[in-house]
Design a protein around this motif. Structure first.
Motif, PDB file in Angstrom:
ATOM      1  N   MET A   1      33.378  32.561  39.228  1.00  0.00           N
ATOM      2  CA  MET A   1      34.688  33.331  39.425  1.00  0.00           C
ATOM      3  C   MET A   1      35.725  32.497  38.329  1.00  0.00           C
ATOM      4  O   MET A   1      35.797  31.416  37.985  1.00  0.00           O
ATOM      5  CB  MET A   1      35.340  32.677  40.835  1.00  0.00           C
ATOM      6  N   HIS A   3      39.272  31.198  37.353  1.00  0.00           N
ATOM      7  CA  HIS A   3      40.427  30.714  37.766  1.00  0.00           C
ATOM      8  C   HIS A   3      41.275  30.431  36.483  1.00  0.00           C
ATOM      9  O   HIS A   3      41.144  29.965  35.376  1.00  0.00           O
ATOM     10  CB  HIS A   3      40.385  29.262  38.138  1.00  0.00           C
ATOM     11  N   ILE A  18      41.972  34.968  42.992  1.00  0.00           N
ATOM     12  CA  ILE A  18      40.781  35.576  43.361  1.00  0.00           C
ATOM     13  C   ILE A  18      40.882  36.890  42.824  1.00  0.00           C
ATOM     14  O   ILE A  18      40.116  37.933  43.497  1.00  0.00           O
ATOM     15  CB  ILE A  18      40.713  35.413  44.915  1.00  0.00           C
ATOM     16  N   PHE A  21      37.588  38.677  41.601  1.00  0.00           N
ATOM     17  CA  PHE A  21      36.717  38.816  42.551  1.00  0.00           C
ATOM     18  C   PHE A  21      36.974  40.050  43.369  1.00  0.00           C
ATOM     19  O   PHE A  21      36.293  40.826  43.579  1.00  0.00           O
ATOM     20  CB  PHE A  21      36.440  37.576  43.364  1.00  0.00           C
ATOM     21  N   THR A  24      36.169  43.270  41.354  1.00  0.00           N
ATOM     22  CA  THR A  24      34.843  43.525  41.139  1.00  0.00           C
ATOM     23  C   THR A  24      34.422  44.053  42.445  1.00  0.00           C
ATOM     24  O   THR A  24      33.593  45.059  42.628  1.00  0.00           O
ATOM     25  CB  THR A  24      33.916  42.216  41.053  1.00  0.00           C
ATOM     26  N   ILE A  25      34.574  43.655  43.707  1.00  0.00           N
ATOM     27  CA  ILE A  25      34.233  44.193  44.963  1.00  0.00           C
ATOM     28  C   ILE A  25      34.860  45.630  45.092  1.00  0.00           C
ATOM     29  O   ILE A  25      34.334  46.499  45.681  1.00  0.00           O
ATOM     30  CB  ILE A  25      34.698  43.331  46.198  1.00  0.00           C
TER      31      ILE A  25
END
Length: 90
Positions: A1, A3, A18, A21, A24-25
């Protein structure tokens, strides 16, 4: 991930830590699934105790446990029970 340490970004985007992340989801949810005709829009609450997420939490004093929580709206396929779209409220 990934940051990023840029504090100015966090003032405009509360999910900057985030964001990679979540993006991507979002790309993967529903990409490999053919949704049926029966869909459900649901509100999902997840209890949280994190200090960094205070800008995104909701408080519900009527709950016995998990008074602080994150709120999501999910569009789900009722045949396969898979989430097609997830949108976080903040």
């Amino acid at each position: 991930m990934k940051h990023y340490g840029n504090q100015n970004v966090g003032k405009q985007d509360t999910l900057y830590k985030i964001r990679f992340f979540l993006n991507t989801i979002k790309e993967l949810f529903g990409k490999y699934l053919e949704p049926g005709t029966d869909l459900s829009l649901d509100e999902t609450c997840v209890a949280i105790r994190s200090l960094w997420a205070r800008a995104m939490t909701f408080y519900n004093p009527m709950k016995p446990k998990g008074k602080h929580h994150l709120k999501f709206y999910t569009l789900c396929d009722m045949d396969s029970w898979c989430a097609l779209v997830v949108k976080m409220c903040h």
